[in-house]
Design a protein around this motif. Sequence first.
Motif, PDB file in Angstrom:
ATOM      1  N   ILE A   1       0.859  -1.190   0.000  1.00 44.07           N
ATOM      2  CA  ILE A   1       0.000   0.000   0.000  1.00 44.07           C
ATOM      3  C   ILE A   1       0.891   1.235   0.000  1.00 44.07           C
ATOM      4  O   ILE A   1       1.855   1.314   0.756  1.00 44.07           O
ATOM      5  N   THR A   2       0.563   2.193  -0.852  1.00 46.62           N
ATOM      6  CA  THR A   2       1.329   3.425  -0.886  1.00 46.62           C
ATOM      7  C   THR A   2       0.406   4.600  -1.163  1.00 46.62           C
ATOM      8  O   THR A   2      -0.796   4.420  -1.383  1.00 46.62           O
ATOM      9  N   ALA A   3       0.986   5.772  -1.135  1.00 46.99           N
ATOM     10  CA  ALA A   3       0.251   7.002  -1.438  1.00 46.99           C
ATOM     11  C   ALA A   3       1.024   7.767  -2.497  1.00 46.99           C
ATOM     12  O   ALA A   3       2.227   7.608  -2.635  1.00 46.99           O
ATOM     13  N   ALA A   4       0.310   8.588  -3.239  1.00 53.70           N
ATOM     14  CA  ALA A   4       0.923   9.470  -4.232  1.00 53.70           C
ATOM     15  C   ALA A   4       0.181  10.800  -4.166  1.00 53.70           C
ATOM     16  O   ALA A   4      -0.862  10.907  -3.518  1.00 53.70           O
ATOM     17  N   GLN A   5       0.726  11.789  -4.826  1.00 50.40           N
ATOM     18  CA  GLN A   5       0.103  13.108  -4.795  1.00 50.40           C
ATOM     19  C   GLN A   5      -0.382  13.500  -6.179  1.00 50.40           C
ATOM     20  O   GLN A   5       0.080  12.983  -7.187  1.00 50.40           O
ATOM     21  N   SER A   6      -1.305  14.452  -6.175  1.00 50.59           N
ATOM     22  CA  SER A   6      -1.763  15.012  -7.447  1.00 50.59           C
ATOM     23  C   SER A   6      -0.863  16.167  -7.834  1.00 50.59           C
ATOM     24  O   SER A   6      -0.075  16.654  -7.026  1.00 50.59           O
ATOM     25  N   ASN A   7      -1.014  16.621  -9.071  1.00 47.08           N
ATOM     26  CA  ASN A   7      -0.275  17.814  -9.499  1.00 47.08           C
ATOM     27  C   ASN A   7      -1.084  19.057  -9.128  1.00 47.08           C
ATOM     28  O   ASN A   7      -2.099  18.962  -8.431  1.00 47.08           O
ATOM     29  N   ARG A   8      -0.670  20.224  -9.589  1.00 44.47           N
ATOM     30  CA  ARG A   8      -1.362  21.462  -9.213  1.00 44.47           C
ATOM     31  C   ARG A   8      -2.809  21.494  -9.672  1.00 44.47           C
ATOM     32  O   ARG A   8      -3.662  22.068  -9.005  1.00 44.47           O
ATOM     33  N   GLU A   9      -3.089  20.915 -10.817  1.00 40.43           N
ATOM     34  CA  GLU A   9      -4.476  20.878 -11.295  1.00 40.43           C
ATOM     35  C   GLU A   9      -5.358  20.117 -10.310  1.00 40.43           C
ATOM     36  O   GLU A   9      -6.543  20.406 -10.176  1.00 40.43           O
ATOM     37  N   GLY A  10      -4.772  19.148  -9.627  1.00 40.76           N
ATOM     38  CA  GLY A  10      -5.519  18.363  -8.649  1.00 40.76           C
ATOM     39  C   GLY A  10      -6.014  19.189  -7.473  1.00 40.76           C
ATOM     40  O   GLY A  10      -6.995  18.832  -6.827  1.00 40.76           O
ATOM     41  N   LEU A  11      -5.346  20.305  -7.195  1.00 43.90           N
ATOM     42  CA  LEU A  11      -5.784  21.183  -6.104  1.00 43.90           C
ATOM     43  C   LEU A  11      -7.171  21.756  -6.370  1.00 43.90           C
ATOM     44  O   LEU A  11      -7.932  22.023  -5.448  1.00 43.90           O
ATOM     45  N   ARG A  12      -7.482  21.968  -7.633  1.00 42.75           N
ATOM     46  CA  ARG A  12      -8.772  22.555  -8.010  1.00 42.75           C
ATOM     47  C   ARG A  12      -9.818  21.500  -8.370  1.00 42.75           C
ATOM     48  O   ARG A  12     -10.986  21.816  -8.517  1.00 42.75           O
ATOM     49  N   ALA A  13      -9.387  20.264  -8.524  1.00 42.60           N
ATOM     50  CA  ALA A  13     -10.303  19.210  -8.974  1.00 42.60           C
ATOM     51  C   ALA A  13     -11.236  18.768  -7.850  1.00 42.60           C
ATOM     52  O   ALA A  13     -10.831  18.668  -6.694  1.00 42.60           O
ATOM     53  N   LYS A  14     -12.493  18.535  -8.212  1.00 41.14           N
ATOM     54  CA  LYS A  14     -13.447  17.988  -7.231  1.00 41.14           C
ATOM     55  C   LYS A  14     -13.224  16.491  -7.059  1.00 41.14           C
ATOM     56  O   LYS A  14     -13.489  15.940  -6.005  1.00 41.14           O
ATOM     57  N   LEU A  15     -12.749  15.855  -8.115  1.00 40.51           N
ATOM     58  CA  LEU A  15     -12.444  14.427  -8.075  1.00 40.51           C
ATOM     59  C   LEU A  15     -11.064  14.229  -8.689  1.00 40.51           C
ATOM     60  O   LEU A  15     -10.820  14.655  -9.816  1.00 40.51           O
ATOM     61  N   ILE A  16     -10.185  13.619  -7.941  1.00 42.39           N
ATOM     62  CA  ILE A  16      -8.836  13.347  -8.444  1.00 42.39           C
ATOM     63  C   ILE A  16      -8.926  12.143  -9.377  1.00 42.39           C
ATOM     64  O   ILE A  16      -9.410  11.079  -8.996  1.00 42.39           O
ATOM     65  N   THR A  17      -8.441  12.319 -10.598  1.00 44.58           N
ATOM     66  CA  THR A  17      -8.390  11.221 -11.559  1.00 44.58           C
ATOM     67  C   THR A  17      -6.934  11.005 -11.963  1.00 44.58           C
ATOM     68  O   THR A  17      -6.055  11.778 -11.581  1.00 44.58           O
ATOM     69  N   THR A  18      -6.694  10.001 -12.766  1.00 44.62           N
ATOM     70  CA  THR A  18      -5.328   9.727 -13.204  1.00 44.62           C
ATOM     71  C   THR A  18      -4.755  10.877 -14.029  1.00 44.62           C
ATOM     72  O   THR A  18      -3.544  11.004 -14.145  1.00 44.62           O
TER      73      THR A  18
END
Length: 168
Positions: A133-150
């Motif tokens: 099990i691991t975690a990853a982060q989103s990029n800057r666009e992910g900060l504004r996203a309502k749903l994080i996608t690939t």
Amino acid sequence: ATASLFQKRKVVYFTLEMPPEKIATRIDAALSGVETLKIRDYNTLVQRRLGTLEKQFGDNIVLERLISGRGKVSTIRDRLEALIMSKFKPEVVILDYINLMAPEESSGTRHLDLGQIYVDFIGVGQEYNVWPITAAQSNREGLRAKLITTAVLADAFSGAMHSHLIIT
């Protein structure tokens, strides 16, 4: 980690960001029901609750620190081997977090290296019959996203390609 402990699973938690002591405090807070910032104020209560849980579920977690940018999947393998030799057979391996790992051999391209690190970590799961099990982060666009996608994953899409389950 706490869900695995309640299932009586043996957990190894590798951290590349925080010292193991901070992770331990967070886990103690989650298990005892006492807020992280108040854990020292309620030390007696926390110890009593954790003692009760240990009797019921066992002492099944090992916290390990890896150095950011230098920790490799081979380091994880070595530590798992040492734990198994000491009679601690892990069932869940948590890596916090994979984007801070170093490749075994650099290709010179970070996104290719990161993809290989994901493949190697999945290999640990297969080799040791553990849940990786691991975690990853989103990029800057992910900060504004309502749903994080690939589409907004940071560093490398290949991590998502190799993942069996992604929770956002």
